[in-house]
Design a protein around this motif. Structure first.
Motif, mmCIF file in Angstrom:
data_model
loop_
_atom_site.group_PDB
_atom_site.id
_atom_site.type_symbol
_atom_site.label_atom_id
_atom_site.label_comp_id
_atom_site.label_asym_id
_atom_site.label_seq_id
_atom_site.Cartn_x
_atom_site.Cartn_y
_atom_site.Cartn_z
ATOM 1 N N THR A 119 0.805 -1.214 0.000
ATOM 2 C CA THR A 119 0.000 0.000 0.000
ATOM 3 C C THR A 119 0.838 1.265 0.000
ATOM 4 N N LEU A 120 1.957 1.255 0.702
ATOM 5 C CA LEU A 120 2.718 2.483 0.916
ATOM 6 C C LEU A 120 4.049 2.537 0.173
ATOM 7 N N CYS A 121 4.616 1.381 -0.162
ATOM 8 C CA CYS A 121 5.975 1.364 -0.700
ATOM 9 C C CYS A 121 6.039 0.986 -2.173
ATOM 10 N N GLY A 122 4.893 0.691 -2.780
ATOM 11 C CA GLY A 122 4.861 0.483 -4.219
ATOM 12 C C GLY A 122 5.334 -0.864 -4.713
ATOM 13 N N LEU A 123 5.552 -1.837 -3.820
ATOM 14 C CA LEU A 123 5.959 -3.160 -4.285
ATOM 15 C C LEU A 123 4.744 -3.931 -4.780
ATOM 16 N N SER A 124 4.959 -4.723 -5.821
ATOM 17 C CA SER A 124 3.872 -5.527 -6.368
ATOM 18 C C SER A 124 3.643 -6.759 -5.498
ATOM 19 N N THR A 125 2.494 -7.391 -5.696
ATOM 20 C CA THR A 125 2.200 -8.620 -4.960
ATOM 21 C C THR A 125 3.238 -9.696 -5.268
ATOM 22 N N VAL A 175 9.816 -3.719 7.023
ATOM 23 C CA VAL A 175 9.354 -3.051 5.804
ATOM 24 C C VAL A 175 10.519 -2.345 5.117
ATOM 25 N N ILE A 176 11.281 -1.578 5.888
ATOM 26 C CA ILE A 176 12.416 -0.844 5.317
ATOM 27 C C ILE A 176 13.427 -1.814 4.716
ATOM 28 N N TYR A 177 13.707 -2.888 5.438
ATOM 29 C CA TYR A 177 14.672 -3.889 4.977
ATOM 30 C C TYR A 177 14.235 -4.520 3.660
ATOM 31 N N LEU A 178 12.953 -4.857 3.546
ATOM 32 C CA LEU A 178 12.481 -5.521 2.337
ATOM 33 C C LEU A 178 12.385 -4.559 1.157
ATOM 34 N N VAL A 179 12.121 -3.298 1.416
ATOM 35 C CA VAL A 179 12.186 -2.301 0.341
ATOM 36 C C VAL A 179 13.618 -2.221 -0.195
ATOM 37 N N PHE A 180 14.589 -2.198 0.710
ATOM 38 C CA PHE A 180 15.989 -2.163 0.267
ATOM 39 C C PHE A 180 16.348 -3.425 -0.498
ATOM 40 N N ASN A 181 15.920 -4.575 -0.004
ATOM 41 C CA ASN A 181 16.227 -5.834 -0.682
ATOM 42 C C ASN A 181 15.732 -5.846 -2.116
ATOM 43 N N GLU A 182 14.501 -5.361 -2.314
ATOM 44 C CA GLU A 182 13.944 -5.340 -3.664
ATOM 45 C C GLU A 182 14.719 -4.369 -4.545
ATOM 46 N N GLY A 183 15.226 -3.302 -3.947
ATOM 47 C CA GLY A 183 16.036 -2.363 -4.724
ATOM 48 C C GLY A 183 17.413 -2.901 -5.041
ATOM 49 N N TYR A 184 18.014 -3.596 -4.084
ATOM 50 C CA TYR A 184 19.389 -4.072 -4.255
ATOM 51 C C TYR A 184 19.465 -5.309 -5.132
ATOM 52 N N LEU A 197 14.674 2.606 -4.953
ATOM 53 C CA LEU A 197 14.256 1.892 -3.753
ATOM 54 C C LEU A 197 15.376 1.839 -2.721
ATOM 55 N N CYS A 198 16.609 1.622 -3.166
ATOM 56 C CA CYS A 198 17.746 1.606 -2.237
ATOM 57 C C CYS A 198 17.857 2.943 -1.508
ATOM 58 N N GLY A 199 17.774 4.026 -2.275
ATOM 59 C CA GLY A 199 17.906 5.352 -1.681
ATOM 60 C C GLY A 199 16.795 5.663 -0.698
ATOM 61 N N GLU A 200 15.559 5.300 -1.048
ATOM 62 C CA GLU A 200 14.429 5.564 -0.151
ATOM 63 C C GLU A 200 14.538 4.738 1.122
#
Length: 404
Positions: A119-125, A175-184, A197-200
């Motif tokens: 909902t908030l971080c834009g990752l797909s299902t 949440v923050i960790y998984l956003v970074f993982n998807e970016g990295y 995503l890494c930067g955010e």
């Protein structure tokens, strides 16, 4: 909108309809002076229409009127609509406030994290499913059930008070960790790395570490992200091909990020009961300290993975430990550990398991077996960069599985 209508589906539909309306009207009528206020107002009207059709308008009529007053106050003060409603000095960032809000303790932790990511971080299902090692339909159902629970149980969608932050911290850091993982390491697409995503994630991690000065794990997470991100520019060639850690140009690693990350990692690991982010940061620190690949202390890394597995058993951690053991004690030692993971259901579609086995078999000169596992990995891989790398490796071992 979710907070006001108490229904994820209605809020999401209303906001999407507002954007669709903007795409129709703005090119024709011009961009409004305050785009966000326009979108909030339009979404509110869309939500009211939907709730009226469902016979639920009277339930939230007062809250919607309050939002209208807040919008008006925000506009008269020259602020973007809806920001004023989130004013809360306890969490000095709008997105981080929303993540804390979404991680309500009445939901299961996995549901908290998944909802915030979606909902908030834009990752797909699909991306969230990959992070949790489940199939996308399974994750979609979990998201639906979580939204339904929020609606049926009347779980309030409100910014937590300062004394309520601690009970949500574990989920927020996840949440923050998984956003970074998807970016990295993106799960699919043309690009292996998504710098946005890494930067955010690092930005949010830095704020969280400042917000939670007594929590070493927040500093451990920031250290982990900085140490990994320091290598980002060297992980791919100019053409977008994958470059393994052992082949990266270490002179191009960001030494400023490494210096900050090493200090934070040491601080996070110094407490009597270091947490999983502190341990992962310590592993990343071992790589960052090594001036050459051959200087890496793989035995220490294997020990840290064992410690990490003791804290929270995970097949992915065991896979990484197997690779570290292989680097420290030889490929056959690593293969013995991989044997124990072959039947693990969570790794059934995780391409790195067959890829790791293929690499260890290649190092042993068992090219025919290696080719078979490279093919299995290729059937599961998501990004183009990783696919091209596996195809090159397959060609190197003969490709046809001749057993040479």
């Amino acid at each position: 909108m979710i907070r006001l209508v108490g229904d994820f589906h209605v809020a999401e539909e209303a906001v999407q309809e507002a954007f669709a309306t903007a795409l129709q009207r703005w090119p024709r009528d011009g961009r409004p002076r305050n785009p966000r206020a326009w979108l909030v107002s339009t979404a509110r009207h869309k939500a009211i229409d939907a709730l009226r059709r469902a016979g639920r308008f009277r339930e939230i009529q007062g809250e919607l009127a309050q939002l209208a007053e807040l919008d008006s106050a925000g506009n008269s003060a020259g602020k973007e609509g809806s920001e004023i409603e989130m004013a809360d000095d306890a969490i000095p960032d709008e997105r981080l406030r929303l993540i804390f809000t979404c991680c309500h303790p009445a939901l299961a932790r996995e549901a908290q994290v998944a909802l915030a990511l979606r909902t908030l971080c834009g990752l797909s299902t699909d991306e969230i499913a990959r992070a949790f090692l489940v199939r996308p339909p399974t994750m979609a159902q979990r998201l639906v059930r979580a939204k339904r629970k929020i609606r049926d149980a009347g779980i309030p969608y409100a910014v937590p008070e300062p004394d309520q932050l601690a009970e949500r911290t574990v989920s927020v850091l996840a949440v923050i960790y998984l956003v970074f993982n998807e970016g990295y390491a993106a799960t699919a697409g043309d690009d292996l790395v998504r710098a946005d995503l890494c930067g955010e994630a690092i930005r949010l991690g830095r704020i969280a570490a400042g917000l939670l000065p007594d929590l070493p794990e927040a500093r451990g997470l920031l250290a982990l992200m900085l140490l990994h991100d320091a290598r980002r520019a060297t992980r791919t060639t100019p053409d977008g091909d994958l470059v393994l850690l052992e082949d990266q140009d270490r002179t191009r690693w960001d030494q400023v990020k490494i210096a900050e990350g090493l200090v934070l990692a040491a601080d996070a690991l110094a407490v009597p009961e270091a947490g999983p982010y502190a341990l992962q940061a310590a592993i990343a620190a071992e790589h960052a300290r090594a001036p050459r690949p051959g200087d890496t202390d793989w035995r220490r890394i294997a020990e840290l993975y064992a410690w990490l597995a003791h804290l929270g058993p995970s097949p992915v951690i065991e896979l990484n430990r197997a690779v570290a053991v292989a680097m420290a004690d030889g490929p056959e030692a690593g293969l013995a550990l991989l044997d124990e993971l072959e039947a693990h259901p969570a790794l059934a579609e995780y391409y790195l398991l067959p890829a790791a086995r293929a690499d260890l078999l290649r190092r042993l000169g068992r090219n025919g077996e290696a080719a078979e596992y490279y093919r299995r990995a290729l059937a599961l891989v998501g990004t183009d960069a990783e696919r091209r790398f596996l195809e090159r490796r397959l060609a190197e071992v003969g490709g046809a599985g001749s057993g040479a």
